[in-house]
Design a protein around this motif. Structure first.
Motif, PDB file in Angstrom:
ATOM      1  N   GLU A 149       0.828  -1.210   0.000  1.00  0.00           N
ATOM      2  CA  GLU A 149       0.000   0.000   0.000  1.00  0.00           C
ATOM      3  C   GLU A 149       0.857   1.253   0.000  1.00  0.00           C
ATOM      4  O   GLU A 149       0.573   2.225  -0.720  1.00  0.00           O
ATOM      5  CB  GLU A 149      -0.927  -0.010   1.219  1.00  0.00           C
ATOM      6  N   ALA A 150       1.925   1.254   0.819  1.00  0.00           N
ATOM      7  CA  ALA A 150       2.800   2.420   0.899  1.00  0.00           C
ATOM      8  C   ALA A 150       3.466   2.681  -0.448  1.00  0.00           C
ATOM      9  O   ALA A 150       3.520   3.825  -0.926  1.00  0.00           O
ATOM     10  CB  ALA A 150       3.849   2.217   1.983  1.00  0.00           C
ATOM     11  N   ALA A 151       3.979   1.629  -1.087  1.00  0.00           N
ATOM     12  CA  ALA A 151       4.626   1.792  -2.388  1.00  0.00           C
ATOM     13  C   ALA A 151       3.625   2.258  -3.437  1.00  0.00           C
ATOM     14  O   ALA A 151       3.943   3.116  -4.278  1.00  0.00           O
ATOM     15  CB  ALA A 151       5.265   0.474  -2.821  1.00  0.00           C
ATOM     16  N   ALA A 152       2.414   1.716  -3.396  1.00  0.00           N
ATOM     17  CA  ALA A 152       1.386   2.117  -4.360  1.00  0.00           C
ATOM     18  C   ALA A 152       1.057   3.599  -4.214  1.00  0.00           C
ATOM     19  O   ALA A 152       0.843   4.299  -5.216  1.00  0.00           O
ATOM     20  CB  ALA A 152       0.135   1.266  -4.165  1.00  0.00           C
ATOM     21  N   ARG A 153       1.004   4.097  -3.000  1.00  0.00           N
ATOM     22  CA  ARG A 153       0.727   5.514  -2.774  1.00  0.00           C
ATOM     23  C   ARG A 153       1.832   6.388  -3.349  1.00  0.00           C
ATOM     24  O   ARG A 153       1.559   7.423  -3.976  1.00  0.00           O
ATOM     25  CB  ARG A 153       0.575   5.790  -1.283  1.00  0.00           C
ATOM     26  N   LEU A 154       3.075   5.984  -3.139  1.00  0.00           N
ATOM     27  CA  LEU A 154       4.188   6.764  -3.658  1.00  0.00           C
ATOM     28  C   LEU A 154       4.177   6.783  -5.186  1.00  0.00           C
ATOM     29  O   LEU A 154       4.414   7.819  -5.812  1.00  0.00           O
ATOM     30  CB  LEU A 154       5.515   6.196  -3.148  1.00  0.00           C
ATOM     31  N   LEU A 178      11.215  -4.415  -5.801  1.00  0.00           N
ATOM     32  CA  LEU A 178      11.056  -3.292  -6.729  1.00  0.00           C
ATOM     33  C   LEU A 178       9.591  -3.172  -7.135  1.00  0.00           C
ATOM     34  O   LEU A 178       9.018  -4.083  -7.733  1.00  0.00           O
ATOM     35  CB  LEU A 178      11.917  -3.505  -7.972  1.00  0.00           C
ATOM     36  N   TYR A 179       9.016  -2.016  -6.808  1.00  0.00           N
ATOM     37  CA  TYR A 179       7.648  -1.699  -7.220  1.00  0.00           C
ATOM     38  C   TYR A 179       7.703  -0.666  -8.341  1.00  0.00           C
ATOM     39  O   TYR A 179       8.483   0.286  -8.281  1.00  0.00           O
ATOM     40  CB  TYR A 179       6.857  -1.090  -6.058  1.00  0.00           C
ATOM     41  N   ASN A 180       6.855  -0.880  -9.347  1.00  0.00           N
ATOM     42  CA  ASN A 180       6.696   0.133 -10.395  1.00  0.00           C
ATOM     43  C   ASN A 180       5.257   0.044 -10.910  1.00  0.00           C
ATOM     44  O   ASN A 180       4.376  -0.398 -10.166  1.00  0.00           O
ATOM     45  CB  ASN A 180       7.735  -0.034 -11.512  1.00  0.00           C
ATOM     46  N   HIS A 181       5.018   0.426 -12.139  1.00  0.00           N
ATOM     47  CA  HIS A 181       3.646   0.428 -12.651  1.00  0.00           C
ATOM     48  C   HIS A 181       3.178  -0.956 -13.113  1.00  0.00           C
ATOM     49  O   HIS A 181       2.025  -1.107 -13.516  1.00  0.00           O
ATOM     50  CB  HIS A 181       3.522   1.454 -13.781  1.00  0.00           C
ATOM     51  N   LEU A 182       4.047  -1.943 -13.059  1.00  0.00           N
ATOM     52  CA  LEU A 182       3.631  -3.302 -13.348  1.00  0.00           C
ATOM     53  C   LEU A 182       2.796  -3.841 -12.190  1.00  0.00           C
ATOM     54  O   LEU A 182       2.929  -3.404 -11.049  1.00  0.00           O
ATOM     55  CB  LEU A 182       4.847  -4.197 -13.587  1.00  0.00           C
ATOM     56  N   SER A 183       1.952  -4.807 -12.475  1.00  0.00           N
ATOM     57  CA  SER A 183       1.022  -5.299 -11.453  1.00  0.00           C
ATOM     58  C   SER A 183       1.705  -6.108 -10.356  1.00  0.00           C
ATOM     59  O   SER A 183       1.244  -6.146  -9.212  1.00  0.00           O
ATOM     60  CB  SER A 183      -0.073  -6.146 -12.103  1.00  0.00           C
ATOM     61  N   THR A 184       2.821  -6.751 -10.707  1.00  0.00           N
ATOM     62  CA  THR A 184       3.515  -7.611  -9.739  1.00  0.00           C
ATOM     63  C   THR A 184       4.912  -7.081  -9.459  1.00  0.00           C
ATOM     64  O   THR A 184       5.699  -6.876 -10.402  1.00  0.00           O
ATOM     65  CB  THR A 184       3.622  -9.050 -10.289  1.00  0.00           C
ATOM     66  N   PRO A 185       5.257  -6.840  -8.190  1.00  0.00           N
ATOM     67  CA  PRO A 185       6.609  -6.361  -7.872  1.00  0.00           C
ATOM     68  C   PRO A 185       7.647  -7.454  -8.125  1.00  0.00           C
ATOM     69  O   PRO A 185       7.330  -8.640  -8.149  1.00  0.00           O
ATOM     70  CB  PRO A 185       6.522  -6.004  -6.384  1.00  0.00           C
ATOM     71  N   MET A 186       8.890  -7.026  -8.302  1.00  0.00           N
ATOM     72  CA  MET A 186       9.994  -7.956  -8.511  1.00  0.00           C
ATOM     73  C   MET A 186      10.864  -7.985  -7.269  1.00  0.00           C
ATOM     74  O   MET A 186      11.161  -6.928  -6.693  1.00  0.00           O
ATOM     75  CB  MET A 186      10.822  -7.513  -9.719  1.00  0.00           C
ATOM     76  N   SER A 187      11.261  -9.172  -6.827  1.00  0.00           N
ATOM     77  CA  SER A 187      12.036  -9.289  -5.592  1.00  0.00           C
ATOM     78  C   SER A 187      13.340 -10.024  -5.821  1.00  0.00           C
ATOM     79  O   SER A 187      13.443 -10.884  -6.701  1.00  0.00           O
ATOM     80  CB  SER A 187      11.224 -10.035  -4.519  1.00  0.00           C
TER      81      SER A 187
END
Length: 254
Positions: A149-154, A178-187
């Motif tokens: 949620e925090a990453a989505a807000r940023l 790593l969060y970006n505009h893709l639906s699934t983050p990469m770890s």
């Protein structure tokens, strides 16, 4: 590559960490001090920002002389310094900017007040290719204890991507996400080496910026930076009475 950060007299974090990491990875740093701190390997006790007009002159001077292939930012000292930096970066929209949103030292000492945080969130983050908060910084900046949620807000507020670093967590593995505009983050999962180290966040962000300056993709730059930081921790130095310092002077082979 251009790097703006504060001075840590212990040599564990800040501008010295950036210079060492960038140099080890084969880039030439163009360093600009943003603030002076009273700091050791245990904590930050006070900080004083550099005159923003001096920083403005330094930025204009160096940009008129040397090419800039990437920018890394750390502690910025004051909202006025952020404003100067934002004005400068507006002239270089195609240069990748990696922002380490330094808020607190590991010992709890403050390196950013509410004015700096507001200015970074509103003006600097939208210009950055990537910000690299740790879990505590993410919760504060994204106003939520839930990382997703925090990453989505940023991201909704203008961040292109958010790399959440896991160095302050627990468990066998350290996970960077790593969060970006893709639906699934990469770890990425990395073996955790016991304890905490002074300046790992600075080192990671500077190493990512160095990779981007050399033309690596964002993901490749993250992978290289993580491997580099892991090696610096394996050879950490007992500099003072607090946290060990990553040995960023190790020889790096691609």
């Amino acid at each position: 590559m251009l790097v703006l950060s504060g001075l840590d007299p212990s040599g564990g974090a800040g501008i010295q960490a950036d210079i060492q990491a960038i140099t080890s990875l084969g880039c030439h740093p163009l360093p600009i001090l943003t603030c002076l701190t009273v700091q050791d390997t245990r904590n930050v006790y006070s900080a004083e920002a550099i005159d923003p007009e001096l920083i403005r002159k330094q930025l204009d001077c160096i940009a008129g002389d040397a090419p800039i292939h990437a920018v890394k930012t750390g502690a910025l000292g004051s909202a006025a310094v952020v404003d100067v930096l934002v004005e400068f970066l507006g002239k270089y929209p195609d240069v990748p900017v990696i922002t380490d949103p330094v808020i607190k030292a590991a010992g709890g000492g403050d390196l950013a007040d509410e004015n700096i945080l507001a200015s970074m969130k509103e003006r600097l983050f939208p210009l950055a290719e990537m910000i690299t908060p740790n879990g505590l910084e993410l919760a504060l900046l994204g106003e939520s204890d839930d990382p997703d949620e925090a990453a989505a807000r940023l991201i909704a507020n203008g961040c292109a991507s958010v790399l959440v670093t896991g160095g302050h967590g627990t468990g066998i593995h350290l996970t960077n996400t790593l969060y970006n505009h893709l639906s699934t983050p990469m770890s990425w999962d990395i073996e955790r080496i016991g304890g905490e180290y002074h300046g790992t966040g600075c080192t990671l962000a500077a190493a990512i910026a160095a990779g981007r300056a050399q033309g690596l993709s964002a993901r490749a730059a993250i992978s290289q930076a993580q491997n580099y930081v892991h090696r610096t921790i394996l050879h950490a130095l007992e500099v003072g009475k607090g946290q060990p310092v990553p040995d960023r002077g190790i020889l790096w082979e691609r």
